[in-house]
Scaffold this active site. Structure first.
Site, PDB file in Angstrom:
ATOM      1  N   SER A 126     102.537 -20.836  10.422  1.00  6.81           N
ATOM      2  CA  SER A 126     102.933 -22.235  10.299  1.00  6.81           C
ATOM      3  C   SER A 126     101.955 -22.998   9.392  1.00  6.81           C
ATOM      4  O   SER A 126     101.762 -22.630   8.232  1.00  6.81           O
ATOM      5  CB  SER A 126     103.035 -22.853  11.702  1.00  6.81           C
ATOM      6  OG  SER A 126     103.703 -24.075  11.689  1.00  6.81           O
ATOM      7  N   ASP A 164     114.098 -20.246  14.499  1.00  7.16           N
ATOM      8  CA  ASP A 164     112.937 -21.136  14.569  1.00  7.16           C
ATOM      9  C   ASP A 164     113.428 -22.582  14.495  1.00  7.16           C
ATOM     10  O   ASP A 164     113.981 -22.998  13.480  1.00  7.16           O
ATOM     11  CB  ASP A 164     111.986 -20.827  13.410  1.00  7.16           C
ATOM     12  CG  ASP A 164     110.690 -21.616  13.471  1.00  7.16           C
ATOM     13  OD1 ASP A 164     110.616 -22.615  14.219  1.00  7.16           O
ATOM     14  OD2 ASP A 164     109.739 -21.248  12.752  1.00  7.16           O
ATOM     15  N   HIS A 199     109.697 -19.935  16.863  1.00 10.35           N
ATOM     16  CA  HIS A 199     108.524 -20.365  16.103  1.00 10.35           C
ATOM     17  C   HIS A 199     107.253 -19.627  16.494  1.00 10.35           C
ATOM     18  O   HIS A 199     106.259 -19.710  15.783  1.00 10.35           O
ATOM     19  CB  HIS A 199     108.304 -21.870  16.285  1.00 10.35           C
ATOM     20  CG  HIS A 199     107.284 -22.432  15.338  1.00 10.35           C
ATOM     21  ND1 HIS A 199     107.449 -22.417  13.966  1.00 10.35           N
ATOM     22  CD2 HIS A 199     106.059 -22.995  15.560  1.00 10.35           C
ATOM     23  CE1 HIS A 199     106.399 -22.969  13.379  1.00 10.35           C
ATOM     24  NE2 HIS A 199     105.534 -23.309  14.319  1.00 10.35           N
TER      25      HIS A 199
END
Length: 263
Positions: free
Chosen positions: A86, A213, A241
């Site tokens: 991320s 996600d 995620h």
């Protein structure tokens, strides 16, 4: 320089995303080590959950210093596989710019992956452009006078329904207890030249698309890929995620395969 050969032990350096820490890698680190690899999960700099953010004294270089210090300490000739999750994609990108010779492969895991033409902040801006205020539910944000996001911390409702939706109840509760506020560093990330073709561009890059996600949806992940083409793209089904928690064995196998292919 000693090159990493296919038969040698792989060393994975795991870099967490926004509001998280090294703790989120506990399953993946164990899975990699069970296969004879080394796994180092680092905590990037930042406040504890209850500490106040010091925006005036914090910089992105301070934030990533645990990673850059670690790479600087590696013996000559040793190279590692960086994995950034991320927001951690920006952290490993700066590390790639500073230590390209010490990185055999960089893996972007449903992550921001900058190119050398646009400032990294353009990806964050694009993310917010695609997101509605309502979608962030009970997350807490701070903004400057121009409405630019300065910091945020995830709310429990957002974590349960979005970030950790595919995770076990135990991992969700762990996350709720251990997350901490994080800064966006938009001013620094808005500068040109954060990464360059001469350094960042030397490191082989792979992108792992995490399907299902709800934070960085697949369309946005592919936007990152289109703006900065990596050497290879793979997908993990129903990962959500937090693939290090939901698809641990699949992810560890994928990372090993990539590390042997790009060594």
């Amino acid at each position: 320089m000693n090159m990493i050969q296919k038969g040698e032990t792989k060393h994975f350096v795991l870099v967490h995303g926004f509001c998280h820490g090294s703790w989120c890698w506990y399953k993946l680190a164990a899975a990699l080590e069970s296969k004879g690899c080394r796994a180092t999960a680092l905590d990037l700099a930042g406040p504890d959950r209850n500490d106040q953010l010091h925006r005036d004294s914090s910089s992105f270089s301070d934030y990533v210093r645990p990673l850059t210090d670690f790479l600087a300490s590696l013996p000559g000739g040793e190279r590692v596989v960086l994995v950034g999750h991320s927001y951690g994609g920006l952290a490993i990108s700066v590390a790639m710019e500073n230590f390209p010779a010490k990185i055999s492969l960089a893996v972007f895991l449903t992550a921001y992956m900058p190119n050398c033409a646009d400032p990294p902040a353009s990806l964050i801006q694009e993310f917010f452009k695609r997101s509605s205020t309502k979608s962030f539910m009970d997350c807490e944000f701070t903004f400057d006078e121009d409405g630019v996001p300065l910091s945020a911390v995830f709310g429990p409702e957002y974590m349960a329904t979005t970030i950790y939706r595919n995770c076990s109840a135990e991992d969700l509760e762990m996350g709720k207890k251990l997350i901490r506020p994080s800064l966006f560093f938009m001013k620094e990330m808005s500068k040109n030249g954060v990464v360059s073709e001469e350094k960042y561009g030397l490191v082989k890059r792979c992108y792992v698309i995490c399907e299902d996600d709800d934070v960085m949806d697949e369309e946005f992940q592919r936007y990152n890929i289109e703006k900065s083409l990596p050497h290879e793209v793979i997908s993990i089904e129903a990962a959500g995620h937090m693939p290090m928690l939901t698809k641990t064995l699949c992810l560890s196998s994928s990372l090993l395969q990539l590390s042997h292919k790009y060594y």
